[in-house]
Design a protein around this motif. Sequence first.
Motif, PDB file in Angstrom:
ATOM      1  N   SER A   1       0.841  -1.212   0.000  1.00 42.69           N
ATOM      2  CA  SER A   1       0.000   0.000   0.000  1.00 42.69           C
ATOM      3  C   SER A   1       0.861   1.242   0.000  1.00 42.69           C
ATOM      4  O   SER A   1       1.928   1.280   0.632  1.00 42.69           O
ATOM      5  CB  SER A   1      -0.914   0.009   1.229  1.00 42.69           C
ATOM      6  N   ARG A   2       0.351   2.277  -0.669  1.00 38.20           N
ATOM      7  CA  ARG A   2       1.109   3.528  -0.799  1.00 38.20           C
ATOM      8  C   ARG A   2       0.687   4.588   0.203  1.00 38.20           C
ATOM      9  O   ARG A   2       1.307   5.631   0.305  1.00 38.20           O
ATOM     10  CB  ARG A   2       0.963   4.067  -2.224  1.00 38.20           C
ATOM     11  N   ASP A   3      -0.378   4.353   0.934  1.00 32.09           N
ATOM     12  CA  ASP A   3      -0.774   5.236   2.039  1.00 32.09           C
ATOM     13  C   ASP A   3      -1.654   4.427   2.985  1.00 32.09           C
ATOM     14  O   ASP A   3      -2.067   3.298   2.670  1.00 32.09           O
ATOM     15  CB  ASP A   3      -1.487   6.503   1.546  1.00 32.09           C
ATOM     16  N   ILE A   4      -1.939   4.994   4.151  1.00 35.49           N
ATOM     17  CA  ILE A   4      -2.693   4.260   5.171  1.00 35.49           C
ATOM     18  C   ILE A   4      -4.124   3.985   4.723  1.00 35.49           C
ATOM     19  O   ILE A   4      -4.698   2.936   5.062  1.00 35.49           O
ATOM     20  CB  ILE A   4      -2.674   5.037   6.499  1.00 35.49           C
ATOM     21  N   ALA A   5      -4.713   4.908   3.972  1.00 34.60           N
ATOM     22  CA  ALA A   5      -6.066   4.676   3.482  1.00 34.60           C
ATOM     23  C   ALA A   5      -6.113   3.435   2.596  1.00 34.60           C
ATOM     24  O   ALA A   5      -7.022   2.605   2.707  1.00 34.60           O
ATOM     25  CB  ALA A   5      -6.566   5.901   2.716  1.00 34.60           C
ATOM     26  N   GLU A   6      -5.121   3.308   1.725  1.00 33.83           N
ATOM     27  CA  GLU A   6      -5.058   2.124   0.877  1.00 33.83           C
ATOM     28  C   GLU A   6      -4.811   0.886   1.722  1.00 33.83           C
ATOM     29  O   GLU A   6      -5.386  -0.187   1.459  1.00 33.83           O
ATOM     30  CB  GLU A   6      -3.956   2.272  -0.179  1.00 33.83           C
ATOM     31  N   PHE A   7      -3.974   0.986   2.729  1.00 33.76           N
ATOM     32  CA  PHE A   7      -3.715  -0.145   3.619  1.00 33.76           C
ATOM     33  C   PHE A   7      -5.008  -0.671   4.213  1.00 33.76           C
ATOM     34  O   PHE A   7      -5.257  -1.884   4.243  1.00 33.76           O
ATOM     35  CB  PHE A   7      -2.743   0.263   4.731  1.00 33.76           C
ATOM     36  N   TRP A   8      -5.866   0.242   4.684  1.00 30.31           N
ATOM     37  CA  TRP A   8      -7.103  -0.193   5.321  1.00 30.31           C
ATOM     38  C   TRP A   8      -8.154  -0.650   4.329  1.00 30.31           C
ATOM     39  O   TRP A   8      -9.142  -1.282   4.727  1.00 30.31           O
ATOM     40  CB  TRP A   8      -7.640   0.901   6.243  1.00 30.31           C
ATOM     41  N   ARG A   9      -7.982  -0.345   3.064  1.00 29.80           N
ATOM     42  CA  ARG A   9      -8.852  -0.953   2.057  1.00 29.80           C
ATOM     43  C   ARG A   9      -8.393  -2.369   1.719  1.00 29.80           C
ATOM     44  O   ARG A   9      -9.148  -3.137   1.119  1.00 29.80           O
ATOM     45  CB  ARG A   9      -8.864  -0.112   0.766  1.00 29.80           C
ATOM     46  N   ARG A  10      -7.170  -2.703   2.104  1.00 29.12           N
ATOM     47  CA  ARG A  10      -6.604  -4.004   1.756  1.00 29.12           C
ATOM     48  C   ARG A  10      -6.420  -4.922   2.958  1.00 29.12           C
ATOM     49  O   ARG A  10      -6.223  -6.116   2.791  1.00 29.12           O
ATOM     50  CB  ARG A  10      -5.244  -3.797   1.063  1.00 29.12           C
ATOM     51  N   TRP A  11      -6.466  -4.395   4.174  1.00 31.00           N
ATOM     52  CA  TRP A  11      -6.248  -5.198   5.376  1.00 31.00           C
ATOM     53  C   TRP A  11      -7.593  -5.533   6.025  1.00 31.00           C
ATOM     54  O   TRP A  11      -8.403  -4.643   6.279  1.00 31.00           O
ATOM     55  CB  TRP A  11      -5.368  -4.435   6.378  1.00 31.00           C
TER      56      TRP A  11
ATOM     57  N   ARG B   1      -7.564  16.230   3.311  1.00 31.81           N
ATOM     58  CA  ARG B   1      -7.068  16.767   2.034  1.00 31.81           C
ATOM     59  C   ARG B   1      -7.730  16.113   0.824  1.00 31.81           C
ATOM     60  O   ARG B   1      -7.377  16.410  -0.321  1.00 31.81           O
ATOM     61  CB  ARG B   1      -5.551  16.574   1.941  1.00 31.81           C
ATOM     62  N   GLY B   2      -8.703  15.228   1.101  1.00 31.14           N
ATOM     63  CA  GLY B   2      -9.404  14.565   0.014  1.00 31.14           C
ATOM     64  C   GLY B   2      -8.554  13.592  -0.768  1.00 31.14           C
ATOM     65  O   GLY B   2      -8.819  13.314  -1.940  1.00 31.14           O
ATOM     66  N   GLN B   3      -7.520  13.017  -0.129  1.00 30.97           N
ATOM     67  CA  GLN B   3      -6.618  12.089  -0.810  1.00 30.97           C
ATOM     68  C   GLN B   3      -6.757  10.659  -0.308  1.00 30.97           C
ATOM     69  O   GLN B   3      -5.917   9.809  -0.610  1.00 30.97           O
ATOM     70  CB  GLN B   3      -5.174  12.553  -0.631  1.00 30.97           C
ATOM     71  N   ASN B   4      -7.831  10.385   0.441  1.00 31.27           N
ATOM     72  CA  ASN B   4      -7.995   9.054   1.010  1.00 31.27           C
ATOM     73  C   ASN B   4      -8.387   8.003  -0.034  1.00 31.27           C
ATOM     74  O   ASN B   4      -8.290   6.806   0.222  1.00 31.27           O
ATOM     75  CB  ASN B   4      -9.034   9.061   2.128  1.00 31.27           C
ATOM     76  N   ARG B   5      -8.808   8.434  -1.217  1.00 30.27           N
ATOM     77  CA  ARG B   5      -9.124   7.487  -2.297  1.00 30.27           C
ATOM     78  C   ARG B   5      -8.222   7.728  -3.509  1.00 30.27           C
ATOM     79  O   ARG B   5      -8.607   7.522  -4.660  1.00 30.27           O
ATOM     80  CB  ARG B   5     -10.603   7.589  -2.686  1.00 30.27           C
ATOM     81  N   LYS B   6      -7.031   8.142  -3.206  1.00 31.61           N
ATOM     82  CA  LYS B   6      -6.067   8.464  -4.266  1.00 31.61           C
ATOM     83  C   LYS B   6      -5.526   7.203  -4.937  1.00 31.61           C
ATOM     84  O   LYS B   6      -5.389   7.152  -6.159  1.00 31.61           O
ATOM     85  CB  LYS B   6      -4.917   9.283  -3.662  1.00 31.61           C
ATOM     86  N   ASN B   7      -5.220   6.190  -4.146  1.00 28.85           N
ATOM     87  CA  ASN B   7      -4.583   4.978  -4.668  1.00 28.85           C
ATOM     88  C   ASN B   7      -5.583   3.818  -4.666  1.00 28.85           C
ATOM     89  O   ASN B   7      -5.634   3.020  -3.721  1.00 28.85           O
ATOM     90  CB  ASN B   7      -3.354   4.626  -3.820  1.00 28.85           C
ATOM     91  N   LEU B   8      -6.364   3.733  -5.718  1.00 30.88           N
ATOM     92  CA  LEU B   8      -7.376   2.692  -5.823  1.00 30.88           C
ATOM     93  C   LEU B   8      -6.920   1.520  -6.692  1.00 30.88           C
ATOM     94  O   LEU B   8      -7.501   0.439  -6.634  1.00 30.88           O
ATOM     95  CB  LEU B   8      -8.683   3.270  -6.390  1.00 30.88           C
TER      96      LEU B   8
END
Length: 487
Positions: free
Chosen positions: A275-285, A349-356
């Motif tokens: 994952s490239r950020d924590i938001a992506e991590f929590w979409r995958r964990w 910053r509205g970047q929580n869905r940046k890395n989908l």
Amino acid sequence: MLFNSIDFAIFLPLMFAIYWLANKCSLRIQNLVVLIGSYIFYGSWDWKFLLLIIFSTVVDYTVALGIEKTEQKIKRKLLLFTSLAVNLGLLGVFKYYNFFIENFVEAFAFLGWQLKVSSLNLILPVGISFYTFQTMSYTIDVYRKQLKPTTDFIAFGAFVSFFPQLVAGPIERATQLLPQFYKRRTFDYANAINGLRQILWGLFKKMVIADNCAELANSAFNSPDILPASSLVLGAFFFSMQIYGDFSGYSDIAIGTARLFGFKLMQNFAFPYFSRDIAEFWRRWHISLSTWFRDYVYIPLGGSRGGKWMKIRNTFAIFLISGFWHGANWTFIVWGALNAIYFLPLLLRGQNRKNLNVVAENRFLPSIRELFALALTFSLTVFAWIFFRAENMPAAIHYIQSIFDYSLLEMPYFIEENTGQNILPKMIFLLLIFFFSIEWLGRREQYAIEKILDPWPSLFRYLFYYGLIFMIFYFSGKEQDFIYFQF
């Protein structure tokens, strides 16, 4: 009954044979085989635990039918409250009662009042956090009119107690899994082979990666005063490998086992350490739990709508609840709060869905920027895992303080539990390099070895599979319990 035990190795083939023989009878008989087999599987830990799961099943089955029969809002809410009160009440008594009592007594002691309140000496039923959430989602969905309640108690009981995912997930929604019990299942050879392949990879994750990393992680967390700081850093790293291999390995075995019986379970891990950020991590964990909290807690609270303070409130609420779900200990709450702090800047910053998309989606290797993002996200995650692994808050703080020491520059080593000798097993690093190489190559699939071997000649594919089997037997001497059984 553990997935990596001789008992399960006997149970699974017997269950498989009886189940598909029952397919010649009727769908109801086939579901009954699943129900009885699941109760045998769960009762092998302690038959008394069966009473809880049966009670929860009866309550939610009855409540859902009652909700369907009335349109009166007050009655519907009262019935829903009954389901939530029963499930959360069971969870509260067995998992959280002592935590609240102890903190209640300590709070009054701080004020100078000494209270004498007895704690309960209760054994936490295996998987109670998983199946209570699964049954609650059923009654909530019926209340929301997103699902028609079933009148087939056997099908519903089999859904609640379905043995592959009963004790550690994935936490399935009734809307996705329950309808599969209404349809006649037919044996699919290709699907079964796919299931066996996923089981094999799950066993490799658990018995080779997780269990061997656990020995080194335990050495570090049990001896922070003896080992150099460099060993403590590696200890946190090895625990990160342990919990991922352990939990995602369990999910792979569960999903693969379900495939053998003609069921499809949701993906629970999607290569979260890429994952490239924590938001992506929590979409995958732990996807099944994350989406559960999203749909039943986060969105009803307002989600990411509203003003800045509402976003902050909802973010901390969801992560704190998630942390508390994992255990009745302040370490889990701090772990949740730390992840909320990581996540919040992305949300604001509205970047929580940046890395989908998948990292390096159309490339073999990541870019320098992606590599830096991967390293930073992984480092933040490893630091947070220290709180998750520590016995209590003083131990976590002491562990972190011990890392910031001149011995950080020393050669790391660990203490072998049985002999007391200093060791630094080099083989585990080779195994991790192999493991992550395969995971990277298969990161676009449901699990790492699902399709990456397809272009290979059959001889090389079977050599690879037998190589995994050899490593499972060769490195399986350090057996550890599945971490998430305690939750």
